[in-house]
Design an enzyme around this catalytic site. Structure first.
Site, PDB file in Angstrom:
ATOM      1  N   TYR A  65      47.961  43.387  37.698  1.00 54.69           N
ATOM      2  CA  TYR A  65      47.053  42.281  38.035  1.00 54.69           C
ATOM      3  C   TYR A  65      47.799  40.966  38.222  1.00 54.69           C
ATOM      4  CZ  TYR A  65      47.009  40.276  33.258  1.00 54.69           C
ATOM      5  OH  TYR A  65      47.346  39.675  32.066  1.00 54.69           O
ATOM      6  N   CYS A  66      47.122  40.040  38.904  1.00 58.06           N
ATOM      7  CA  CYS A  66      47.626  38.671  39.086  1.00 58.06           C
ATOM      8  C   CYS A  66      46.419  37.743  39.001  1.00 58.06           C
ATOM      9  CB  CYS A  66      48.369  38.534  40.423  1.00 58.06           C
ATOM     10  SG  CYS A  66      47.319  38.782  41.867  1.00 58.06           S
ATOM     11  N   ARG A  67      46.428  36.654  39.721  1.00 54.48           N
ATOM     12  CA  ARG A  67      45.312  35.709  39.641  1.00 54.48           C
ATOM     13  C   ARG A  67      44.100  36.219  40.410  1.00 54.48           C
ATOM     14  NH1 ARG A  67      43.855  30.997  42.575  1.00 54.48           N
ATOM     15  NH2 ARG A  67      42.541  29.637  41.291  1.00 54.48           N
ATOM     16  N   GLY A  69      44.432  39.134  42.890  1.00 58.14           N
ATOM     17  CA  GLY A  69      44.587  40.497  43.397  1.00 58.14           C
ATOM     18  C   GLY A  69      45.561  40.620  44.562  1.00 58.14           C
ATOM     19  N   ILE A  94      42.735  38.260  37.497  1.00 56.32           N
ATOM     20  CA  ILE A  94      42.307  37.757  36.179  1.00 56.32           C
ATOM     21  C   ILE A  94      40.975  37.014  36.286  1.00 56.32           C
ATOM     22  CG2 ILE A  94      43.538  35.530  36.222  1.00 56.32           C
ATOM     23  CD1 ILE A  94      43.391  37.861  33.140  1.00 56.32           C
TER      24      ILE A  94
END
Length: 103
Positions: A65-67, A69, A94
């Site tokens: 995951y990141c901020r 996607g 997230i």
């Protein structure tokens, strides 16, 4: 497609499976936006990203995951091209996770 985009619900369920690791590809400063318990931070913009990824166990399942996607989708593509095949990207990152975790 070399990875699957999954919802926060699916991500949460898969994270409890054995032999599964969570990877956060954001920069360390972004942790203030939230963090998924147990995740390993491997910054996709960091100088050691490629070698850190290549050092991981290819037999495990990875939830990335990141901020939002986007970067995690890129990271999954890189991982797939390096022999990883059990890859899941958190759709919405997230931000989606935080909404899910609040509900």
């Amino acid at each position: 497609m070399n990875h699957k985009n999954i919802t926060p619900e699916e991500f949460d369920k898969l994270s409890k499976e054995p032999n599964t690791e969570i990877i956060d590809v954001r920069s360390p400063e972004e942790k203030v936006e939230g963090f998924i318990e147990g995740a390993k931070v491997i910054n996709i913009m960091g100088p050691s990203f490629a070698e850190d990824i290549k050092a991981l166990d290819k037999d495990k399942t990875y939830l990335v995951y990141c901020r939002s996607g986007n970067r995690s989708s890129t990271a999954c593509g890189f991982m797939a091209s390096n022999g990883f095949d059990k890859l899941y990207n958190l759709d919405g990152g997230i931000q989606a996770w935080n909404q899910y975790a609040k509900s």
